[in-house]
Design an enzyme around this catalytic site. Structure first.
Site, PDB file in Angstrom:
ATOM      1  N   HIS A 104       1.868   4.686  -2.764  1.00 27.41           N
ATOM      2  CA  HIS A 104       1.995   6.117  -2.464  1.00 27.41           C
ATOM      3  C   HIS A 104       3.401   6.618  -2.807  1.00 27.41           C
ATOM      4  O   HIS A 104       3.573   7.675  -3.424  1.00 27.41           O
ATOM      5  CB  HIS A 104       1.734   6.367  -0.978  1.00 27.41           C
ATOM      6  N   HIS A 148       0.836  -1.206   0.000  1.00 28.53           N
ATOM      7  CA  HIS A 148       0.000   0.000   0.000  1.00 28.53           C
ATOM      8  C   HIS A 148       0.870   1.256   0.000  1.00 28.53           C
ATOM      9  O   HIS A 148       0.684   2.158  -0.835  1.00 28.53           O
ATOM     10  CB  HIS A 148      -0.893  -0.020   1.242  1.00 28.53           C
ATOM     11  N   GLU A 149       1.821   1.315   0.921  1.00 31.36           N
ATOM     12  CA  GLU A 149       2.670   2.498   1.031  1.00 31.36           C
ATOM     13  C   GLU A 149       3.623   2.620  -0.161  1.00 31.36           C
ATOM     14  O   GLU A 149       3.996   3.722  -0.551  1.00 31.36           O
ATOM     15  CB  GLU A 149       3.462   2.467   2.341  1.00 31.36           C
TER      16      GLU A 149
END
Length: 421
Positions: free
Chosen positions: A22, A18-19
């Protein structure tokens, strides 16, 4: 409790992916990423590589990517403070020390008291020497500010801050996190199908005595085709249709000797699920999957489960599902441990479902989640100017507090279900 420890690396993987989404799209947009962290709270360990600190923190249930300018930040250049500066070969200041740099080798240095500075737009620093003469120096766009031996920060020119980017670039940097979780789900489902084969028909192997299936007349060899007229060809789709019935009588369509029969069946509640008491011929319901079938199945299962998850959220909002049905970290840890005990394939499937839940949940327009940030970026695109950072921060703070309260509630539910059921 041992089972819970399996959950930590599994969930850490999902957070990392997920990160990473980003991080990669922030870097692609030219945003300075100050930190890539797995976990929350005090830092356990980390390392600086380039302009980003990669860290692991004490509480493993989460993570973050800290982008310059995403939240309000100020670099303090206190007027009158004495500094020692390192000047690079291009004539620009690369390091500013508000303390004695000690044994650090500095080929070219300047020193003085700070009288003026702009580390964001014009990138300059004005120093006053011992004679009272002021000199203006250019700051390197990657200059570091050292406040003490353990506390330093890199300056973030305006064009490298989150707020300076277009609405599209900011939206992609935020959207990429949930998107990467969904892509991971597709990959994991494809691997799962490659390991277990394609499930394309439900052939009843046996019927448990004194169960709804036996009472309805279902027999071994029947092929279950539909529930209430809606096609089912996997155990997951059958399980969800029965759960959706909440114990009400459903019409199960079966194929027997070339004929289709509609049989009324009243599911019985078994734990948190509803069942009818049938067991399937595994060798007749599954076959080996080709590579292309595995890939297609990865997309298909992700799509089907997305519908199931969204339907579940909708039922929570409308009150059809109680908050008591929600599970938190303890329950997820318990299920993850059981999946791991069952084998690699069940663990991969469960990890895919966790990843999909994480991706979809983060897209909800709830303050402090990615979906809420996307709403603010959308408002910016419509209004032509961003919402006040202080107002947005307040909304996210309140949302985060409410999420923490919800986490306490579901954790209490977990403890009650697992240890006192």
């Amino acid at each position: 409790m041992e089972k819970f420890w399996v959950f930590i690396p599994v969930f850490s993987l999902l957070v990392f992916v997920h990160e990473l989404g980003h991080f990669l799209f922030a870097k692609r947009a030219g945003i300075l990423v100050r930190e890539f962290a797995i976990g929350f709270g005090p830092k356990l360990f980390g390392w600086q590589k380039g302009e980003t600190l990669y860290s692991f923190r004490i509480f493993p249930l989460g993570g973050f990517v800290r982008m310059a300018g995403e939240d309000a930040e100020t670099l303090e250049f206190k007027t009158g403070a004495p500094v020692v500066c390192e000047v690079g070969p291009h004539g620009k200041i690369t390091h500013v020390f508000f303390h004695d740099p000690g044994d650090r080798r500095i080929d070219r240095r300047v020193a003085g008291k700070v009288t003026d500075a702009d580390p964001e737009k014009e990138l300059y620093l004005v120093l006053e020497d011992e004679s009272g003469r002021e000199t203006r120096y250019e700051l390197d766009a990657d200059a570091w500010i050292h406040y003490d031996p353990k506390n330093r920060v890199q300056i973030a020119p305006a064009d490298r801050q989150f707020g300076s980017k277009s609405a599209g670039q900011k939206a992609m940097a935020i959207l990429a996190g949930p998107l990467f979780n969904i892509l991971l789900t597709i990959l994991l489902f494809a691997v799962y199908v490659g390991m277990t084969g394609v499930e394309d028909r439900l052939v009843v192997g046996s019927v448990v005595p004194n169960t709804p299936a036996e009472k309805a007349g279902i027999v071994g060899g029947d092929v279950i085709l539909a529930v209430n007229g809606e096609k089912v060809n996997t155990t997951d789709s059958l399980r969800y249709k029965l759960l959706d019935s909440k114990g009400q009588t459903v019409t199960v369509t079966v194929e027997r000797d070339g004929n289709n029969l509609d049989l009324p069946v009243t599911p019985q509640k078994t734990g948190e699920a509803y069942t009818i008491g049938v067991q399937f011929y595994v060798d007749q319901t599954r076959r080996d999957a080709t590579f292309s079938e595995s890939v297609v199945a990865g997309f298909k299962l992700t799509w089907e489960w997305t519908g199931v998850i969204i339907d579940g959220f909708a039922k929570l909002v409308t009150g059809q599902l109680s908050i008591q049905s929600l599970g938190g970290p303890i329950q997820m840890g318990d299920i993850t441990g059981k999946a791991a005990e069952a084998g690699m394939a069940p663990l991969i499937k469960w990890t895919a479902l966790l990843s999909l839940n994480l991706g979809i949940f983060n897209l909800l327009p709830i303050p402090a989640l990615d979906g809420s940030r996307l709403v603010f970026i959308g408002l910016e695109a419509v209004r032509g100017k961003p919402v006040s950072p202080s107002k947005e921060s307040l909304v996210h703070f309140v949302g985060f507090a409410l999420l923490m309260m919800l986490m306490l509630v579901v954790t209490f539910n977990d403890i009650r279900k697992i240890f006192f059921a």
